[in-house]
Design an enzyme around this catalytic site. Structure first.
Site, PDB file in Angstrom:
ATOM      1  N   SER A 137      -1.502   0.315   5.470  1.00  0.00           N
ATOM      2  CA  SER A 137      -0.537   1.330   5.869  1.00  0.00           C
ATOM      3  C   SER A 137       0.472   1.461   4.737  1.00  0.00           C
ATOM      4  O   SER A 137       1.093   0.477   4.329  1.00  0.00           O
ATOM      5  CB  SER A 137       0.148   0.885   7.163  1.00  0.00           C
ATOM      6  OG  SER A 137       1.195   1.770   7.501  1.00  0.00           O
ATOM      7  N   LYS A 162      -3.653   4.478   5.630  1.00  0.00           N
ATOM      8  CA  LYS A 162      -2.822   5.198   6.602  1.00  0.00           C
ATOM      9  C   LYS A 162      -1.535   5.624   5.917  1.00  0.00           C
ATOM     10  O   LYS A 162      -0.842   4.804   5.316  1.00  0.00           O
ATOM     11  CB  LYS A 162      -2.523   4.256   7.785  1.00  0.00           C
ATOM     12  CG  LYS A 162      -1.702   4.874   8.891  1.00  0.00           C
ATOM     13  CD  LYS A 162      -1.646   3.944  10.103  1.00  0.00           C
ATOM     14  CE  LYS A 162      -0.258   3.354  10.284  1.00  0.00           C
ATOM     15  NZ  LYS A 162      -0.151   2.526  11.505  1.00  0.00           N
ATOM     16  N   LYS A 164       2.280   7.516   6.141  1.00  0.00           N
ATOM     17  CA  LYS A 164       3.380   7.808   7.056  1.00  0.00           C
ATOM     18  C   LYS A 164       3.835   9.247   6.836  1.00  0.00           C
ATOM     19  O   LYS A 164       4.074   9.665   5.693  1.00  0.00           O
ATOM     20  CB  LYS A 164       4.541   6.845   6.779  1.00  0.00           C
ATOM     21  CG  LYS A 164       4.208   5.401   7.127  1.00  0.00           C
ATOM     22  CD  LYS A 164       4.058   5.254   8.624  1.00  0.00           C
ATOM     23  CE  LYS A 164       3.893   3.794   9.027  1.00  0.00           C
ATOM     24  NZ  LYS A 164       3.857   3.641  10.479  1.00  0.00           N
ATOM     25  N   ASP A 189       0.307   8.585  10.348  1.00  0.00           N
ATOM     26  CA  ASP A 189       1.131   8.040  11.433  1.00  0.00           C
ATOM     27  C   ASP A 189       2.500   8.720  11.389  1.00  0.00           C
ATOM     28  O   ASP A 189       3.221   8.609  10.386  1.00  0.00           O
ATOM     29  CB  ASP A 189       1.281   6.526  11.248  1.00  0.00           C
ATOM     30  CG  ASP A 189       2.004   5.855  12.409  1.00  0.00           C
ATOM     31  OD1 ASP A 189       2.441   6.563  13.340  1.00  0.00           O
ATOM     32  OD2 ASP A 189       2.140   4.611  12.378  1.00  0.00           O
ATOM     33  N   GLU A 214      -1.659   9.303  14.414  1.00  0.00           N
ATOM     34  CA  GLU A 214      -1.037   8.295  15.277  1.00  0.00           C
ATOM     35  C   GLU A 214       0.339   8.763  15.748  1.00  0.00           C
ATOM     36  O   GLU A 214       1.151   9.233  14.950  1.00  0.00           O
ATOM     37  CB  GLU A 214      -0.924   6.999  14.462  1.00  0.00           C
ATOM     38  CG  GLU A 214      -0.448   5.788  15.234  1.00  0.00           C
ATOM     39  CD  GLU A 214      -0.521   4.512  14.388  1.00  0.00           C
ATOM     40  OE1 GLU A 214      -1.278   4.491  13.386  1.00  0.00           O
ATOM     41  OE2 GLU A 214       0.190   3.550  14.712  1.00  0.00           O
ATOM     42  N   ASP A 239       0.509   4.691  19.681  1.00  0.00           N
ATOM     43  CA  ASP A 239       1.043   3.386  19.279  1.00  0.00           C
ATOM     44  C   ASP A 239       2.251   3.081  20.177  1.00  0.00           C
ATOM     45  O   ASP A 239       2.103   2.435  21.230  1.00  0.00           O
ATOM     46  CB  ASP A 239       1.410   3.449  17.782  1.00  0.00           C
ATOM     47  CG  ASP A 239       2.122   2.219  17.257  1.00  0.00           C
ATOM     48  OD1 ASP A 239       2.334   1.276  18.024  1.00  0.00           O
ATOM     49  OD2 ASP A 239       2.493   2.184  16.062  1.00  0.00           O
ATOM     50  N   LYS A 263      -1.108  -3.514  19.625  1.00  0.00           N
ATOM     51  CA  LYS A 263      -0.162  -4.421  18.960  1.00  0.00           C
ATOM     52  C   LYS A 263       0.334  -5.390  20.009  1.00  0.00           C
ATOM     53  O   LYS A 263       0.997  -4.988  20.970  1.00  0.00           O
ATOM     54  CB  LYS A 263       1.050  -3.641  18.457  1.00  0.00           C
ATOM     55  CG  LYS A 263       1.015  -3.249  17.019  1.00  0.00           C
ATOM     56  CD  LYS A 263       2.287  -2.535  16.616  1.00  0.00           C
ATOM     57  CE  LYS A 263       1.954  -1.575  15.497  1.00  0.00           C
ATOM     58  NZ  LYS A 263       3.024  -0.625  15.226  1.00  0.00           N
ATOM     59  N   GLY A 291       0.009  -3.384  13.112  1.00  0.00           N
ATOM     60  CA  GLY A 291       0.778  -4.442  12.460  1.00  0.00           C
ATOM     61  C   GLY A 291       2.264  -4.134  12.437  1.00  0.00           C
ATOM     62  O   GLY A 291       2.683  -2.991  12.666  1.00  0.00           O
TER      63      GLY A 291
HETATM   64  O1  SMG Z   1       1.786  -4.404   9.177  1.00  0.00           O
HETATM   65  O2  SMG Z   1       0.760  -3.356   7.582  1.00  0.00           O
HETATM   66  C1  SMG Z   1       1.587  -3.406   8.504  1.00  0.00           C
HETATM   67  C2  SMG Z   1       2.382  -2.155   8.806  1.00  0.00           C
HETATM   68  C3  SMG Z   1       1.665  -1.280   9.756  1.00  0.00           C
HETATM   69  O3  SMG Z   1       2.454   0.949   9.716  1.00  0.00           O
HETATM   70  C4  SMG Z   1       2.516  -0.126  10.254  1.00  0.00           C
HETATM   71  N1  SMG Z   1       3.312  -0.358  11.303  1.00  0.00           N
HETATM   72  O4  SMG Z   1       4.036   2.471  13.355  1.00  0.00           O
HETATM   73  O5  SMG Z   1       2.208   1.448  13.010  1.00  0.00           O
HETATM   74  C5  SMG Z   1       3.418   1.566  12.802  1.00  0.00           C
HETATM   75  C6  SMG Z   1       4.166   0.637  11.877  1.00  0.00           C
HETATM   76  C7  SMG Z   1       5.265  -0.037  12.637  1.00  0.00           C
HETATM   77  C8  SMG Z   1       6.146  -0.848  11.797  1.00  0.00           C
HETATM   78  S1  SMG Z   1       7.209   0.070  10.790  1.00  0.00           S
HETATM   79  C9  SMG Z   1       7.788  -1.102   9.704  1.00  0.00           C
HETATM   80 MG    MG Z   2       2.268   3.379  14.251  1.00  0.00          MG
END
Ligand code: SMG
Ligand code: MG
Length: 370
Positions: A137, A162, A164, A189, A214, A239, A263, A291
């Protein structure tokens, strides 16, 4: 039943990230994280709380998780007498909400219990795979930098990337990555940043061959999510909205998603995460392991749950080096060239905490006892 808990340490540590992590709602350069260390029957167990320092992802945050553990959750667990991972949920049930704090205590109790009896967390949860398919991500970056980051991860072998996104920052990064890496499995996401009025913007993403989108809408808008899912070709994954196995079941029944991000932190623990996985299997909906930028402690637990057979899409589980110059465990997690990571097999979480390093990065530490 297990042994009574003798003491619980709450420890806050801070690890610099190798690259900043920016989402629609979060901006991190350091991962401050709360760790829980339980001693029961003379054996210790570790857990990691997923909460971030600010309440930008969900309502929980490090200070809040620390407070609820200190004032409510740990006292309940210490007063419960003989306890194990399976019975802890009922002990903590009088406290509403706070799933990340509960999950951290649960996994520490499970780790202690399993270190005493010798089984791995993966086996305890019903996991059967010995390796997990991993994705990465990537936070928001200016496009040139984003392409550089993605190039490195593709070269490392990650099975999907992934990105953002948020309104006004979607087509540009997605199109740029898609143009440079036409074959990469690409997800996006939004962390709940779009509104139901943004349907045109969401429909515009259909042309980039995304594997999934997502959490496009806010977490409480299941009907809106169902409307988006019906209108766009890209599969919608939820999520933040999936707070329990029941919530997953209802979201799927409503058509609000056709993929689920599992999660443990967000659903209150690894045992509930297994139940979310079971809902996915029963409803024939693919699930994958999300994660929270975990250290090696939380990553070990995520690998354990991701080894269950219903996790059919690559996880947000990357190598220790993708996050930190130095992880808090003695043997950092590494990615094999085929984009998989090994599931720990020794007792409990199956990792050895590097206490000297942990002490060096500790911000605060307290010990609670009956
Ligand atoms: O753990 O590699 C990781 C990050 C995965 O993008 C990730 N997590 O919305 O899925 C999500 C975000 C939530 C945490 S934002 C720091
Ligand atoms: Mg997410």
């Amino acid at each position: 039943m297990g042994a009574p808990i003798e003491r619980v340490e709450l420890r806050r540590v801070a690890l610099p990230l190798v690259a900043p992590f920016r989402t629609a709602t979060v901006d991190l350069t350091v991962r401050e994280v709360l760790l829980v260390r339980v001693v029961a029957g003379g054996v210790e167990g570790w857990g990691e709380c997923g909460a971030l320092p600010e309440p930008g992802y969900t309502a929980e945050y490090v200070d809040g998780a620390h407070g609820i553990l200190r004032q409510h959750l740990v006292p309940l667990a210490l007063a419960a007498g003989e306890i194990d991972g399976a019975s802890l949920g009922a002990v903590l049930a009088p406290v509403r909400g706070h799933p990340m704090a509960k999950a951290a205590l649960e996994v520490a109790v499970l780790d202690a219990e399993l270190r005493a009896t010798g089984g791995s967390l993966a086996a305890r949860l019903g996991g059967t795979r010995d390796r997990v398919e991993c994705g990465v991500s990537v936070g928001r970056f200016p496009v040139a930098e984003l392409l550089e980051q993605v190039e490195g991860y593709v070269a490392d072998g990650y099975r999907r990337v992934k990105l953002k996104i948020l309104p006004g920052h979607d087509v540009e990064p997605i199109a740029a990555v898609r143009a440079k890496f036409p074959d990469v499995a690409l997800w996006a996401d939004a962390n709940g940043s779009y509104s139901p009025d943004d349907r045109d913007a969401l429909r515009a993403l259909d042309e980039y061959g995304l594997g999934l989108l997502e959490q496009p809408l806010p977490e409480d808008d299941l009907l809106g999510s169902a409307a988006v899912a019906a209108e766009i070709a890209t599969p919608v994954c939820l999520d933040e909205a999936i707070t329990s196995a029941r919530a997953a079941d209802q979201a799927i029944a409503l058509g609000a998603c056709s993929v689920v991000n599992v999660k443990a932190a967000r659903v209150g623990g690894y045992l509930e995460a297994v139940r979310v996985h079971d809902v996915g299997r029963a409803r024939d909906v693919p699930v994958w392991c999300g994660g929270m930028l975990e250290t090696g402690i939380g990553r070990a637990a995520n690998l354990a749950v991701a080894s269950l057979l219903g996790f059919t899409l690559p996880a947000d589980l990357s190598a220790s080096a993708r996050y930190f110059a130095r992880d808090v465990i003695v043997e950092p997690f590494t990615l094999a060239p085929d984009g998989t990571m090994a599931v720990p097999t020794s007792a409990g979480l199956g990792v050895t905490v590097d206490l000297d390093y942990l002490d060096a990065i500790t911000l605060d530490r307290e010990v609670l006892a009956p």
